[in-house]
Design a protein around this motif. Structure first.
Motif, mmCIF file in Angstrom:
data_model
loop_
_atom_site.group_PDB
_atom_site.id
_atom_site.type_symbol
_atom_site.label_atom_id
_atom_site.label_comp_id
_atom_site.label_asym_id
_atom_site.label_seq_id
_atom_site.Cartn_x
_atom_site.Cartn_y
_atom_site.Cartn_z
ATOM 1 N N MET A 59 32.699 39.916 41.259
ATOM 2 C CA MET A 59 33.862 39.143 41.650
ATOM 3 C C MET A 59 33.935 38.971 43.166
ATOM 4 S SD MET A 59 34.905 38.269 38.807
ATOM 5 C CE MET A 59 36.322 37.293 39.325
ATOM 6 N N ASN A 62 31.354 36.517 44.574
ATOM 7 C CA ASN A 62 31.643 35.096 44.313
ATOM 8 C C ASN A 62 32.944 34.626 44.933
ATOM 9 O OD1 ASN A 62 29.433 34.013 42.612
ATOM 10 N ND2 ASN A 62 29.948 35.825 41.419
ATOM 11 N N TRP A 63 33.909 35.520 45.035
ATOM 12 C CA TRP A 63 35.219 35.151 45.582
ATOM 13 C C TRP A 63 35.610 36.177 46.642
ATOM 14 C CZ3 TRP A 63 34.086 34.644 40.371
ATOM 15 C CH2 TRP A 63 34.101 33.342 39.886
ATOM 16 N N HIS A 65 37.698 36.410 48.931
ATOM 17 C CA HIS A 65 39.118 36.699 49.214
ATOM 18 C C HIS A 65 39.632 37.862 48.365
ATOM 19 C CE1 HIS A 65 39.558 34.141 45.639
ATOM 20 N NE2 HIS A 65 40.667 34.817 45.439
ATOM 21 N N LEU A 66 38.932 38.176 47.243
ATOM 22 C CA LEU A 66 39.382 39.278 46.385
ATOM 23 C C LEU A 66 39.323 40.623 47.108
ATOM 24 C CD1 LEU A 66 37.802 38.336 42.949
ATOM 25 C CD2 LEU A 66 40.212 38.256 43.608
ATOM 26 N N PHE A 110 41.800 38.278 36.672
ATOM 27 C CA PHE A 110 41.304 37.302 37.620
ATOM 28 C C PHE A 110 41.787 35.925 37.166
ATOM 29 C CE2 PHE A 110 38.115 40.817 37.965
ATOM 30 C CZ PHE A 110 38.514 41.244 39.212
ATOM 31 N N LEU A 111 41.496 34.899 37.956
ATOM 32 C CA LEU A 111 42.107 33.599 37.671
ATOM 33 C C LEU A 111 41.913 33.129 36.236
ATOM 34 C CD1 LEU A 111 41.658 31.443 40.863
ATOM 35 C CD2 LEU A 111 43.741 32.378 39.817
#
Ligand SMILES: Cc1ncc(COP(=O)(O)O)c(C=O)c1O
Length: 340
Positions: A59, A62-63, A65-66, A110-111
């Motif tokens: 996570m 890939n993202w 900001h997490l 997650f989203l």
């Protein structure tokens, strides 16, 4: 000595293996677990802790900001869970949640999908309660319902996520049973399940339905005796089809109870201490939250022996000891008394 859990027994003949590490037992076990829990795809790991770590790494890679967004986890939890999330680079916040103990809980949302930590509970078609893209984690730690020599599994109907986790767990290489054919794709980790782990856990899975029948019977014996003697015990977690990992009760002083039980040759345990007071984890607790329910568990919960190997005589001995303890040392306070 009456044991708290029973551990798996296995006879292993390594000469039958097509590959000691990436052999057919691993794929067979993955297919069986996926089928049992009702998911399309599965990837195995050397522990559920590794599975949590790799999901979190996947996570943040890939993202990014997490890495700044806290994941809320129960304060009453084995420390491996916060360790893996923090080591993966995601901050945490401890929350009051003890109802999950012995069952599963939503570890992260997650989203577009959730991560369900079901390390302590496995039941037929349980993935049917999840969303198709969710990731659901199981553990094959020796004392878990499907006990092995450590091991974990993630199931989902999302093939891409499962295959990405597989690549991460195999040193970042494409998966092939022939190690010479594996080519590096990403910088990964060595966290896959090996053939021996898969075989032992697979044998446990074969015994699971019988074990559940036996545990349901033991649970009824405990429930009946303890209800009559006014010994308080928490409800089975809503997330499980029966609660086949732990039998917890509430006692006046759990450390004292465990120590006295040991003297009576009964091994008991505490699931779990609350991390909000621990020097390493206290900084992840909020000041505004009093953590009353977690503190209550910390002091009053105790787990008594609960496994398929318990004889009726042993079960009765555990019941007699527990009732005798409450008669000698009094009942635990009620939650209402305790919070006021
Ligand atoms: C709720 C929970 N999550 C994760 C884990 C980690 O599992 P493992 O021991 O397979 O790494 C455990 C182990 O006790 C657990 O209880």
């Amino acid at each position: 000595m009456i044991k708290l859990f029973s551990t798996p027994r296995s006879v292993i003949d390594l000469s039958n293996y097509d590959n000691l590490l990436h052999g057919s037992p691993v794929r067979q076990f993955e297919e069986r677990v996926a089928d049992y829990v009702g998911a399309r795809y599965a990837c195995s790991f050397n522990s559920a802790s590794s599975a949590i770590f790799l999901i979190m790494r996947m996570m943040v890679e890939n993202w990014p900001h997490l890495a700044k967004e806290e994941i809320e986890i129960p304060a009453t939890i084995p420390p491996v869970v916060p360790n893996m999330i923090l080591n993966a680079g995601i901050p945490i916040r401890l929350i009051d949640n003890y109802e999950w103990i012995g069952g599963s809980y939503l570890l992260a949302n997650f989203l577009s999908f959730g991560v369900i930590d079901s390390a302590q509970a496995i039941s037929k078609r349980v993935f049917g309660d999840a969303e198709p893209d969710d990731l659901m984690i199981f553990s094959f730690y020796p004392t878990k319902p499907v006990g092995g020599i450590d091991g974990g599994m993630v199931v989902s109907n999302d093939r891409d996520k499962i295959e990405h986790l597989r690549t991460m767990s195999m040193n970042g290489a494409s998966s092939s049973t022939d190690s010479w054919e594996r080519t590096p794709q990403i910088l990964g980790w060595k966290m896959y399940m090996n053939s021996v782990q898969a075989q032992v856990a697979n044998e446990s899975l074969t015994l699971l339905d019988d074990k559940i029948t036996k545990l349901d019977r033991t649970r009824r014996q405990f429930d009946r005796a303890f209800d009559q003697a006014s010994i308080r015990h928490p409800a089975i977690p809503r997330s499980t089809a029966g609660g086949h990992h732990l039998y917890r009760i509430y006692v006046a002083n759990n450390h004292h109870f465990v120590q006295q039980a040991q003297e009576a040759e009964i091994i008991c345990g505490i699931h779990y201490h609350s991390l909000h007071r621990h020097p390493l984890y206290g900084r992840y607790a909020t000041n505004s939250n009093g953590y009353g329910p977690s503190s209550y568990e910390h002091r009053h919960t105790a787990s008594i022996p609960f496994h398929a190997g318990l004889t009726d005589i042993e079960t009765q001995k555990v019941i007699d000891f527990t009732i005798g303890y409450q008669e000698r040392h009094g009942p635990p306070p009620t939650r209402d008394d305790w919070y006021t």
